[in-house]
Motif scaffolding. Structure first.
Motif, short mmCIF file in Angstrom:
data_model
loop_
_atom_site.label_atom_id
_atom_site.label_comp_id
_atom_site.label_asym_id
_atom_site.label_seq_id
_atom_site.Cartn_x
_atom_site.Cartn_y
_atom_site.Cartn_z
N VAL A 1 -23.04 10.88 -5.37
CA VAL A 1 -24.59 10.66 -5.48
C VAL A 1 -25.32 10.72 -4.06
CG1 VAL A 1 -26.79 9.09 -6.42
CG2 VAL A 1 -25.00 10.72 -7.50
N VAL A 2 -23.98 9.71 -3.17
CA VAL A 2 -24.33 9.23 -2.01
C VAL A 2 -24.55 10.24 -1.03
CG1 VAL A 2 -24.26 6.91 0.12
CG2 VAL A 2 -24.19 6.27 -2.68
N ALA A 3 -23.29 10.27 -1.06
CA ALA A 3 -22.69 11.88 -0.34
C ALA A 3 -24.24 12.52 0.12
CB ALA A 3 -21.02 12.25 -0.67
N CYS A 4 -24.33 12.95 -1.43
CA CYS A 4 -25.69 13.94 -1.09
C CYS A 4 -27.00 13.34 -0.49
CB CYS A 4 -25.30 14.41 -3.09
SG CYS A 4 -26.96 15.87 -2.66
N ALA A 5 -27.23 12.17 -1.26
CA ALA A 5 -28.46 11.60 -0.13
C ALA A 5 -28.53 11.62 0.96
CB ALA A 5 -28.22 10.26 -0.76
N LEU A 6 -26.85 11.42 1.50
CA LEU A 6 -26.67 11.30 3.26
C LEU A 6 -26.74 12.70 3.77
CD1 LEU A 6 -25.83 9.35 5.27
CD2 LEU A 6 -23.86 9.76 4.82
N ALA A 7 -26.28 13.66 2.92
CA ALA A 7 -26.72 14.54 3.20
C ALA A 7 -27.43 15.64 3.54
CB ALA A 7 -25.41 16.31 2.66
N ARG B 1 -25.66 0.56 -5.32
CA ARG B 1 -26.44 1.47 -6.51
C ARG B 1 -26.05 2.15 -6.73
NH1 ARG B 1 -30.09 0.18 -2.44
NH2 ARG B 1 -31.12 2.24 -2.61
N ARG B 2 -25.41 3.36 -6.49
CA ARG B 2 -25.40 4.63 -6.80
C ARG B 2 -23.81 5.17 -6.67
NH1 ARG B 2 -29.54 4.44 -9.53
NH2 ARG B 2 -31.32 5.20 -8.33
N HIS B 3 -23.46 5.86 -7.49
CA HIS B 3 -22.02 6.49 -7.19
C HIS B 3 -22.13 7.10 -6.05
CE1 HIS B 3 -18.31 9.23 -8.35
NE2 HIS B 3 -17.90 8.16 -9.12
N SER B 4 -20.59 7.30 -5.73
CA SER B 4 -20.56 7.54 -3.61
C SER B 4 -20.96 9.34 -3.78
CB SER B 4 -18.41 7.32 -3.97
OG SER B 4 -17.97 8.29 -4.45
N ALA C 1 -25.82 2.99 9.02
CA ALA C 1 -24.57 2.59 8.03
C ALA C 1 -24.98 1.51 6.80
CB ALA C 1 -23.93 2.69 8.73
N ASP C 2 -25.76 0.26 7.40
CA ASP C 2 -27.01 0.21 6.42
C ASP C 2 -28.05 0.70 5.26
OD1 ASP C 2 -25.61 -2.11 8.20
OD2 ASP C 2 -27.93 -2.53 8.89
N TRP C 3 -27.72 1.46 5.72
CA TRP C 3 -28.30 2.20 4.35
C TRP C 3 -27.56 3.06 3.61
CZ3 TRP C 3 -28.35 7.31 2.94
CH2 TRP C 3 -29.09 7.72 2.25
N THR C 4 -26.40 3.47 4.18
CA THR C 4 -25.97 4.14 3.07
C THR C 4 -24.80 3.17 2.58
OG1 THR C 4 -25.28 5.56 4.55
CG2 THR C 4 -23.90 5.70 3.33
#
Length: 58
Positions: free
Chosen positions: A26-32, A21-24, A12-15
């Motif tokens: 991009v974050v969703a893709c990185a998390l997946a 820093r990034r668009h949501s 959660a902290d990483w997310t």
């Protein structure tokens, strides 16, 4: 990511940090990607997930 404010822990902290820093999208893709890599490593090594063994962020 909808209930991220209620979550605690390193993922959660990483997310949250990435969201600053990034668009949501991009974050969703990185998390997946991160979760898929974790799942693959668990399956490939025939082991169970132990969050205590995960490396701390650098």
């Amino acid at each position: 990511m909808r209930r991220l404010e209620k979550r605690s822990g390193r993922l959660a902290d990483w997310t949250r940090a990435l969201l600053t820093r990034r668009h949501s999208n991009v974050v969703a893709c990185a998390l997946a990607n991160k979760l898929a890599r974790t799942a693959w490593a668990i399956i490939a090594r025939h082991t169970t997930f132990d969050p205590g063994l995960a490396k701390a962020p650098a």
